[in-house]
Design a protein around this motif. Structure first.
Motif, PDB file in Angstrom:
ATOM      1  N   LEU A  94      66.251  14.365   0.478  1.00 54.18           N
ATOM      2  CA  LEU A  94      66.222  15.568   1.149  1.00 54.18           C
ATOM      3  C   LEU A  94      67.478  16.276   1.961  1.00 54.18           C
ATOM      4  O   LEU A  94      67.844  17.334   1.845  1.00 54.18           O
ATOM      5  CB  LEU A  94      64.810  16.052   1.665  1.00 54.18           C
ATOM      6  N   SER A 133      56.143  27.173   8.569  1.00 55.16           N
ATOM      7  CA  SER A 133      55.837  27.837   7.384  1.00 55.16           C
ATOM      8  C   SER A 133      56.828  29.265   7.206  1.00 55.16           C
ATOM      9  O   SER A 133      57.568  29.409   6.278  1.00 55.16           O
ATOM     10  CB  SER A 133      54.503  28.160   7.131  1.00 55.16           C
ATOM     11  N   ARG A 178      66.716  37.698  10.789  1.00 59.37           N
ATOM     12  CA  ARG A 178      65.855  36.623   9.997  1.00 59.37           C
ATOM     13  C   ARG A 178      66.424  35.800   8.943  1.00 59.37           C
ATOM     14  O   ARG A 178      67.592  35.423   9.382  1.00 59.37           O
ATOM     15  CB  ARG A 178      64.689  37.384   9.439  1.00 59.37           C
ATOM     16  N   HIS A 179      66.169  35.899   7.688  1.00 60.67           N
ATOM     17  CA  HIS A 179      66.870  34.865   6.841  1.00 60.67           C
ATOM     18  C   HIS A 179      68.204  35.055   6.890  1.00 60.67           C
ATOM     19  O   HIS A 179      68.973  34.219   6.290  1.00 60.67           O
ATOM     20  CB  HIS A 179      66.059  34.787   5.515  1.00 60.67           C
ATOM     21  N   LYS A 234      69.050  30.286   1.865  1.00 60.08           N
ATOM     22  CA  LYS A 234      68.898  30.367   0.536  1.00 60.08           C
ATOM     23  C   LYS A 234      69.038  28.833   0.057  1.00 60.08           C
ATOM     24  O   LYS A 234      68.533  28.233  -0.924  1.00 60.08           O
ATOM     25  CB  LYS A 234      69.508  31.014  -0.494  1.00 60.08           C
ATOM     26  N   ASP A 241      63.186  23.706  -3.593  1.00 58.52           N
ATOM     27  CA  ASP A 241      62.905  23.672  -4.886  1.00 58.52           C
ATOM     28  C   ASP A 241      62.837  22.669  -5.630  1.00 58.52           C
ATOM     29  O   ASP A 241      62.234  22.420  -6.763  1.00 58.52           O
ATOM     30  CB  ASP A 241      63.460  24.954  -5.561  1.00 58.52           C
ATOM     31  N   ARG A 244      60.495  19.054  -3.559  1.00 60.74           N
ATOM     32  CA  ARG A 244      59.058  18.789  -3.468  1.00 60.74           C
ATOM     33  C   ARG A 244      58.548  18.030  -4.619  1.00 60.74           C
ATOM     34  O   ARG A 244      57.542  17.527  -4.806  1.00 60.74           O
ATOM     35  CB  ARG A 244      58.528  20.335  -3.689  1.00 60.74           C
ATOM     36  N   TYR A 363      53.858  18.507   4.272  1.00 58.94           N
ATOM     37  CA  TYR A 363      55.262  18.572   4.612  1.00 58.94           C
ATOM     38  C   TYR A 363      55.977  19.076   3.359  1.00 58.94           C
ATOM     39  O   TYR A 363      55.173  19.175   2.219  1.00 58.94           O
ATOM     40  CB  TYR A 363      55.807  17.338   4.840  1.00 58.94           C
ATOM     41  N   GLU A 364      57.158  19.415   3.601  1.00 57.28           N
ATOM     42  CA  GLU A 364      57.810  20.341   2.453  1.00 57.28           C
ATOM     43  C   GLU A 364      57.288  21.431   1.983  1.00 57.28           C
ATOM     44  O   GLU A 364      57.263  21.837   0.691  1.00 57.28           O
ATOM     45  CB  GLU A 364      58.395  19.355   1.107  1.00 57.28           C
ATOM     46  N   GLY A 365      56.512  22.078   2.977  1.00 59.33           N
ATOM     47  CA  GLY A 365      55.953  23.346   2.688  1.00 59.33           C
ATOM     48  C   GLY A 365      54.279  22.868   2.257  1.00 59.33           C
ATOM     49  O   GLY A 365      54.070  22.100   1.559  1.00 59.33           O
ATOM     50  N   ARG A 376      53.533  34.293  -6.151  1.00 66.36           N
ATOM     51  CA  ARG A 376      54.801  35.186  -6.256  1.00 66.36           C
ATOM     52  C   ARG A 376      55.408  35.150  -7.727  1.00 66.36           C
ATOM     53  O   ARG A 376      55.843  36.228  -8.273  1.00 66.36           O
ATOM     54  CB  ARG A 376      55.923  35.095  -5.289  1.00 66.36           C
TER      55      ARG A 376
HETATM   56  N1  CAA Z   1      65.736  30.222  -3.902  1.00 64.63           N
HETATM   57  C1  CAA Z   1      66.644  30.887  -3.887  1.00 64.63           C
HETATM   58  N2  CAA Z   1      66.279  32.007  -3.008  1.00 64.63           N
HETATM   59  C2  CAA Z   1      65.229  32.304  -2.377  1.00 64.63           C
HETATM   60  C3  CAA Z   1      64.067  31.420  -2.622  1.00 64.63           C
HETATM   61  C4  CAA Z   1      64.276  30.220  -3.332  1.00 64.63           C
HETATM   62  N3  CAA Z   1      63.440  29.263  -3.765  1.00 64.63           N
HETATM   63  N4  CAA Z   1      63.017  31.762  -1.751  1.00 64.63           N
HETATM   64  C5  CAA Z   1      63.449  33.037  -1.296  1.00 64.63           C
HETATM   65  N5  CAA Z   1      64.608  33.192  -1.395  1.00 64.63           N
HETATM   66  C6  CAA Z   1      65.438  34.324  -1.031  1.00 64.63           C
HETATM   67  C7  CAA Z   1      64.978  35.822  -1.309  1.00 64.63           C
HETATM   68  O1  CAA Z   1      65.295  36.003  -2.740  1.00 64.63           O
HETATM   69  C8  CAA Z   1      65.478  36.663  -0.194  1.00 64.63           C
HETATM   70  O2  CAA Z   1      66.970  36.976  -0.461  1.00 64.63           O
HETATM   71  P1  CAA Z   1      67.328  38.316  -0.300  1.00 64.63           P
HETATM   72  O3  CAA Z   1      67.235  38.888   1.116  1.00 64.63           O
HETATM   73  O4  CAA Z   1      68.723  38.281  -0.841  1.00 64.63           O
HETATM   74  O5  CAA Z   1      66.333  39.200  -1.527  1.00 64.63           O
HETATM   75  C9  CAA Z   1      65.230  35.722   1.006  1.00 64.63           C
HETATM   76  O6  CAA Z   1      65.483  34.357   0.399  1.00 64.63           O
HETATM   77  C10 CAA Z   1      63.878  35.707   1.593  1.00 64.63           C
HETATM   78  O7  CAA Z   1      62.856  35.409   0.772  1.00 64.63           O
HETATM   79  P2  CAA Z   1      61.384  35.693   0.989  1.00 64.63           P
HETATM   80  O8  CAA Z   1      61.112  37.171   1.887  1.00 64.63           O
HETATM   81  O9  CAA Z   1      60.684  35.315   0.097  1.00 64.63           O
HETATM   82  O10 CAA Z   1      61.140  34.627   2.401  1.00 64.63           O
HETATM   83  P3  CAA Z   1      60.076  34.430   3.129  1.00 64.63           P
HETATM   84  O11 CAA Z   1      60.375  34.720   4.696  1.00 64.63           O
HETATM   85  O12 CAA Z   1      58.799  35.344   2.712  1.00 64.63           O
HETATM   86  O13 CAA Z   1      59.614  32.974   2.974  1.00 64.63           O
HETATM   87  C11 CAA Z   1      58.880  30.923   1.740  1.00 64.63           C
HETATM   88  C12 CAA Z   1      59.430  32.453   1.653  1.00 64.63           C
HETATM   89  C13 CAA Z   1      58.461  30.522   0.711  1.00 64.63           C
HETATM   90  C14 CAA Z   1      57.384  31.245   2.536  1.00 64.63           C
HETATM   91  C15 CAA Z   1      59.501  29.879   2.800  1.00 64.63           C
HETATM   92  O14 CAA Z   1      59.760  30.366   4.027  1.00 64.63           O
HETATM   93  C16 CAA Z   1      59.340  28.519   2.701  1.00 64.63           C
HETATM   94  O15 CAA Z   1      59.439  27.979   1.817  1.00 64.63           O
HETATM   95  N6  CAA Z   1      58.388  28.147   3.812  1.00 64.63           N
HETATM   96  C17 CAA Z   1      57.970  26.632   3.956  1.00 64.63           C
HETATM   97  C18 CAA Z   1      58.857  25.955   4.585  1.00 64.63           C
HETATM   98  C19 CAA Z   1      58.830  24.579   4.103  1.00 64.63           C
HETATM   99  O16 CAA Z   1      58.649  24.126   2.971  1.00 64.63           O
HETATM  100  N7  CAA Z   1      59.374  23.650   4.915  1.00 64.63           N
HETATM  101  C20 CAA Z   1      59.590  22.313   4.646  1.00 64.63           C
HETATM  102  C21 CAA Z   1      60.238  21.610   5.847  1.00 64.63           C
HETATM  103  S1  CAA Z   1      61.207  19.980   5.124  1.00 64.63           S
HETATM  104  C22 CAA Z   1      59.894  18.884   5.238  1.00 64.63           C
HETATM  105  O17 CAA Z   1      58.767  19.052   5.474  1.00 64.63           O
HETATM  106  C23 CAA Z   1      60.403  17.582   4.801  1.00 64.63           C
HETATM  107  C24 CAA Z   1      59.789  16.356   4.757  1.00 64.63           C
HETATM  108  O18 CAA Z   1      58.562  16.428   5.410  1.00 64.63           O
HETATM  109  C25 CAA Z   1      60.205  15.053   4.633  1.00 64.63           C
END
Ligand code: CAA
Ligand code: FAD
Length: 381
Positions: A94, A133, A178-179, A234, A241, A244, A363-365, A376
């Motif tokens: 990761l 999240s 924000r992002h 991104k 993506d 996971r 984890y990982e969302g 979505r």
């Molecule tokens: N690929 C590329 N771009 C993306 C994208 C993707 N999968 N998802 C969103 N974007 C882009 C959108 O197109 C948008 O871009 P523009 O402004 O240019 O249009 C921008 O990012 C913002 O997108 P959203 O408005 O959809 O973003 P959001 O604030 O609603 O968040 C979410 C989306 C999917 C909820 C995200 O916040 C998320 O994934 N949250 C979970 C976090 C997570 O998974 N954390 C894991 C931590 S690592 C871990 O846990 C590891 C471990 O234990 C070992």
């Protein structure tokens, strides 16, 4: 071309190698490291020695250049031995993936050398105490000062964070954006102003180290930035993506172990004068476990195939991760039920399977976030 479910000879060899490693090296010490809540560094060294550590790094940079399907095949095997120990190489992949996706040739050379020349780990630092999240709400600040960024803030729950040679840290240059304000910086071990504090008291996956990372005026050179300012969010999303899918793979390993342990016990344990495996209620539980496992594995392989053939895969990774982790949690739960009272005790391996795999739903969302991503995808058409 017809669909082909046959593994190549190379994939079968990797599977055999990882299966043997899990059986001989991981499973015998899994309970001990769980109890001690300690990272088995000796196993990290052995994983490196047999080529199963950081193996997604391309050959040109000293790795094996393994694809997602190979990662999944290995992941299922290692997690069969212990999901917590598997999280160590999984979280390292990761931490490698953002560099693979957005690093320049020079950055890949520099950082991947550190991760291949000796047993070493990478980490990925997105989550913070106040936001997990809602990743775009991150508050760790990166302020540009000449040819450096000055980092201030706290990350939490970071797997491998204390051991890692490289940590990809997501920070913001302006929280109100924000992002759009997120920047991804590679912070190297030993950088002044960077401290890792181990978190204790985890329910499961206790062999994997989880850390709070504190940055206090930590100066990171601009040449450690991945992509441009504003690209960080991104990069994080595109990483998740992909990564996971290995979480789904780990869930397959846990479910397979649960099924094996439950089957063995059901054949040995007698009640009402016969092995409990002869009761249809028990047989149906085993059948349900295999149905879930086979379905989740087929889908996880499909998600991996989408990645390896460069097709859109965000929704498939979310489906694989959520489905496989829920299937594995239920398999572990039923394995405990089949063990009766003994299943509730540390003496048998099944209670640990449940404790460990609970994390795969978080984890990982979280799986709620996976459903948000899937929904979505549906609504986008
Ligand atoms: N690929 C590329 N771009 C993306 C994208 C993707 N999968 N998802 C969103 N974007 C882009 C959108 O197109 C948008 O871009 P523009 O402004 O240019 O249009 C921008 O990012 C913002 O997108 P959203 O408005 O959809 O973003 P959001 O604030 O609603 O968040 C979410 C989306 C999917 C909820 C995200 O916040 C998320 O994934 N949250 C979970 C976090 C997570 O998974 N954390 C894991 C931590 S690592 C871990 O846990 C590891 C471990 O234990 C070992
Ligand atoms: P919150 O975001 O506060 O969520 C709380 C609850 O609300 C959850 O049930 C969630 O699903 C739900 N929720 C939130 N928003 C919504 C919504 N929009 N719709 C529906 N429900 C919602 N992070 C890293 O960056 N790197 C790591 O290496 C890493 N390793 C980890 C290791 C461990 C052992 C643990 C426990 C966590 C790790 N994490 C890591 C953090 C992990 O990714 C987060 O815990 C996870 O993303 C959830 O964030 P949170 O804990 O802040 O929960």
């Amino acid at each position: 071309m017809p669909i082909d479910f046959t593994l190549t000879d190379e994939q079968k060899e990797l599977q055999k190698l990882a299966r043997r490693f899990a059986r001989e090296q991981i499973a015998p010490v899994a309970a001990e490291y769980d109890r001690k809540e300690e990272v088995p560094w000796g196993l990290v060294e052995k994983l490196h020695a047999v080529g199963l550590l950081n193996a997604i790094i391309p050959e040109a940079y000293g790795g094996l250049g393994l694809g997602m399907l190979e990662e999944v095949i290995i992941g299922e095997e290692l997690a069969w031995g212990c999901m917590g120990i598997y999280t160590i190489p999984m979280a390292s992949d990761l931490g490698i993936t953002p560099i693979l996706l957005a690093g320049t040739h020079e950055q890949k050379q520099r950082f991947f050398k550190k991760l291949t020349e000796k047993p070493a780990l990478a980490a990925f630092a997105l989550s913070e105490p106040g936001n997990g999240s809602d990743a775009a709400a991150l508050r760790t600040r990166a302020v540009r000062d000449g040819d450096h960024y000055v980092l201030n803030g706290t990350k939490t729950w970071i797997s491998n964070g204390g051991e890692a040679e490289t940590v990809v840290v997501f920070a913001t240059v302006a929280p109100e954006l924000r992002h759009k304000g997120v920047v991804a910086l590679v912070v190297e071990k030993g950088t002044p102003g960077f401290k890792a504090n181990k978190l204790h008291g985890k329910m499961g996956q206790r062999a994997s180290g989880t850390y709070e990372l504190v940055f206090e005026d930590c100066r990171v050179p601009i040449e450690n930035r991945l992509g441009q300012e504003g690209d960080g969010f991104k990069i994080a999303m595109q990483t998740l993506d992909k990564t996971r899918i290995p979480v789904a793979a780990g869930s397959l390993g846990v479910a397979r172990r649960a099924l094996e342990e439950a089957t063995k016990y059901a054949k040995e344990r007698e009640a009402f004068g016969k092995p409990i495996a002869e009761f249809q209620a028990i047989q149906f539980k085993l059948a349900e476990m295999l149905m879930g496992l086979e379905t989740a594995r087929t889908y996880t392989y499909y998600a991996a195939w989408l990645v390896d053939t460069h097709q859109p895969h965000a929704h498939a990774a979310a489906i694989a991760k959520a489905y496989a982790s829920e299937m594995a949690f239920e398999a572990a739960n039923q394995a405990i039920q089949i063990h009766g009272g003994y299943g509730y005790m540390h003496e048998y391996p099944v209670e640990k399977l449940l404790r460990d795999v609970k994390l795969n739903q978080i984890y990982e969302g979280t799986n709620e976030i996976q459903r948000l991503i899937i929904a979505r995808h549906i609504l986008k058409g």
